[in-house]
Structures are given as structure tokens and as C-alpha cells.
Design an enzyme around this catalytic site. Sequence first.
Site, short mmCIF file in Angstrom:
data_model
loop_
_atom_site.label_atom_id
_atom_site.label_comp_id
_atom_site.label_asym_id
_atom_site.label_seq_id
_atom_site.Cartn_x
_atom_site.Cartn_y
_atom_site.Cartn_z
N SER A 182 0.84 -1.20 0.00
CA SER A 182 0.00 0.00 0.00
C SER A 182 0.87 1.25 0.00
O SER A 182 1.66 1.48 0.93
CB SER A 182 -0.90 0.03 1.23
OG SER A 182 -1.47 1.33 1.35
N HIS A 239 -1.05 -1.05 -4.37
CA HIS A 239 -2.34 -0.74 -3.75
C HIS A 239 -2.38 0.76 -3.46
O HIS A 239 -1.50 1.31 -2.81
CB HIS A 239 -2.48 -1.55 -2.46
CG HIS A 239 -3.82 -1.44 -1.81
ND1 HIS A 239 -4.92 -2.17 -2.22
CD2 HIS A 239 -4.25 -0.70 -0.76
CE1 HIS A 239 -5.96 -1.89 -1.44
NE2 HIS A 239 -5.58 -0.98 -0.55
N ASP A 297 -4.68 3.79 -1.90
CA ASP A 297 -5.80 4.05 -1.00
C ASP A 297 -6.35 5.45 -1.21
O ASP A 297 -5.68 6.45 -0.93
CB ASP A 297 -5.35 3.87 0.45
CG ASP A 297 -5.17 2.42 0.81
OD1 ASP A 297 -6.13 1.64 0.63
OD2 ASP A 297 -4.07 2.04 1.26
N MET A 301 -9.17 8.14 -0.17
CA MET A 301 -10.07 8.47 0.95
C MET A 301 -10.62 9.87 0.76
O MET A 301 -9.89 10.78 0.34
CB MET A 301 -9.29 8.39 2.26
CG MET A 301 -8.59 7.06 2.46
SD MET A 301 -7.78 6.96 4.07
CE MET A 301 -6.92 5.40 3.91
N HIS A 343 -8.21 1.32 -4.28
CA HIS A 343 -9.23 1.05 -3.25
C HIS A 343 -9.88 2.38 -2.89
O HIS A 343 -9.25 3.23 -2.26
CB HIS A 343 -8.51 0.41 -2.04
CG HIS A 343 -9.35 0.16 -0.85
ND1 HIS A 343 -8.81 -0.08 0.41
CD2 HIS A 343 -10.71 0.11 -0.70
CE1 HIS A 343 -9.78 -0.28 1.27
NE2 HIS A 343 -10.94 -0.16 0.65
N MET A 367 -12.25 4.44 -0.86
CA MET A 367 -13.02 4.56 0.39
C MET A 367 -13.72 5.91 0.34
O MET A 367 -13.33 6.88 0.99
CB MET A 367 -12.06 4.45 1.58
CG MET A 367 -11.50 3.04 1.75
SD MET A 367 -9.98 2.99 2.71
CE MET A 367 -8.80 3.24 1.38
N MET A 424 -11.77 -6.14 4.62
CA MET A 424 -10.99 -5.23 5.47
C MET A 424 -10.71 -5.89 6.82
O MET A 424 -11.63 -6.39 7.48
CB MET A 424 -11.78 -3.93 5.73
CG MET A 424 -11.96 -3.01 4.55
SD MET A 424 -10.42 -2.40 3.80
CE MET A 424 -9.57 -1.67 5.20
N ASP A 434 -6.91 -6.67 3.62
CA ASP A 434 -6.29 -5.34 3.70
C ASP A 434 -6.37 -4.81 5.12
O ASP A 434 -7.46 -4.57 5.63
CB ASP A 434 -7.03 -4.40 2.73
CG ASP A 434 -6.44 -3.01 2.68
OD1 ASP A 434 -5.36 -2.79 3.25
OD2 ASP A 434 -7.08 -2.15 2.04
C1 DX5 Z 1 -6.65 1.32 5.36
C2 DX5 Z 1 -6.14 1.05 3.98
C3 DX5 Z 1 -5.05 0.04 3.95
C4 DX5 Z 1 -3.80 0.46 4.69
C5 DX5 Z 1 -2.99 -0.74 4.99
O1 DX5 Z 1 -7.74 2.16 5.29
O2 DX5 Z 1 -7.19 0.57 3.16
O3 DX5 Z 1 -4.73 -0.30 2.61
O4 DX5 Z 1 -3.05 1.39 3.98
O5 DX5 Z 1 -1.92 -0.36 5.82
P1 DX5 Z 1 -1.24 -1.40 6.82
O6 DX5 Z 1 -0.74 -2.54 6.01
O7 DX5 Z 1 -0.17 -0.59 7.45
O8 DX5 Z 1 -2.30 -1.84 7.80
ZN ZN Z 2 -6.64 -0.27 1.15
#
Ligand code: DX5
Ligand code: ZN
Length: 221
Positions: free
Chosen positions: A11, A36, A38, A40, A69, A71, A137, A171
Site C-alpha cells: 500500500s 495498492h 488508497d 479516501m 481502493h 473509500m 478489510m 487489507d
Molecule cells: C486502510 C487502507 C489500507 C492500509 C494498509 O484504510 O485501506 O490499505 O493502507 O496499511 P497497513 O498494512 O499498514 O495496515
Molecule cells: Zn486499502
Amino acid sequence: MTAPPVKIAPSLLSADFVHLARDVAAVEAAGADWLHVDVMDGHFVPNLTIGPPVVKALKQVATIPLDVHIMITEPERYAADYVKAGADVLSCHIETQPGALELTRQAGARAGLAVNPETDIAPVRDMLDRVDMILVMSVHPGFGGQSFMPEVLPKIESLRAWGYQGDIQIDGGISPATVDDAAAAGANVFVAGSAVFGSEDWAATIATLRETAETRLGVSA
Ligand code: DX5
Ligand code: ZN
């Protein structure tokens, strides 16, 4: 059942945002299968990260698939934008607008469906033909570096018990200490942010994650 191939997806949330291109090249050289990303929106989750322009920039330097991903509260509004920007796999949340799955496929990417820790997996059973990946998740979304929640693993076992043979991504909190349990439940795509980028030797960490998962799943690349 033959398990699908193991994929390790670091990620980028835990990468150095000042040197994203450098970290992308380095983590690819260290053996990552997917990147990956993320996304948000400060709404669906209490954090803000990146939008389509940064995905587009990443696409210019990445040589492996972008696993994005989202969110966000309104994935139907933005799914096509993320695919156009370069997402190869785009995962929206079942708690938001699952209609984004069809929009993602129509735009030409693989459609993932993400499920939060407190969300029941049962409704997913009737959605399996609409998805190319399920993302389970194992932390509350919003931040990297949180502790793994083993109580979500029965969801993965249920998916495999229903006969789902596609990709199951896990994840949150995946590390050399937790990957074995996740693989034992049936996951085959492993997101790891802090465990990879926070380690001294990214290649060694990715290799350990891969070998542990492949041994548990009885598959090889
Ligand atoms: C959380 C993200 C994850 C996160 C994972 O909201 O969707 O992808 O970055 O990070 P680690 O591996 O540090 O838990
Ligand atoms: Zn993620």
C-alpha cells in the site's frame, strides 16, 4: 479447489509521498505484484488522501497493475474517472454504492467489492457474478499501521465455502506475523503497507509474505 495465485500488493499509503516515483520503482524491484492505492474522501472515512490526478501520475511510472481502493461515499460518481486515470482493479465499498461495480467493468477495469470489518458478508453471496475480487478489510479503514482484526477471517472462509474461486484480498495489518492466518482462511491477495515500507529490507519482507502464503495455500507462482 485450486487456490488462485498469491499476489502481494504494497500500500502506497505508507510510501514517501515526496518520492513516490522512487518508491514505486523500488517496491516493484523488491517483488511487488500490484500497487495498492488508497483513496479516501474525508467522508466515508476520516482521512483524505489522493485523487485521480495522482493515480494518473502513478500510472506513468508504474510497470505493474494499479489496485485502487476507493473509500469514498460516492463511488458511482467517480469510478470511471479512476479507471480512466489508470486503475486496473478498482474496489468500491459495499457500504456505499455497489452500482460502481458495473461502471468499473464498463470503463474497462476489474471490479472489486470491499467489505468493512463490521459488515455482514452474507449479501455478497448474491453479488459474486458482479465482482472480480472481494476485498475483506481487516482494520477499520482510514489509516495505515493499525492492528490486524482476526475476527474478520470467517468471512473469507464463508466465501470459499460458497465456492468462490476468484481473488480474495485482505487489507489491514498484514505482516509476516499475520499473513499465515489470512492465507489459512483462504485469502490470496495481501495488502501490506507499514509492514513493507516500514521494514529495512522490502524485498525480504515481500518474499516472506509470499512464501508464507504460498506454503499455506499450497500454490506457487
Ligand atoms: C486502510 C487502507 C489500507 C492500509 C494498509 O484504510 O485501506 O490499505 O493502507 O496499511 P497497513 O498494512 O499498514 O495496515
Ligand atoms: Zn486499502
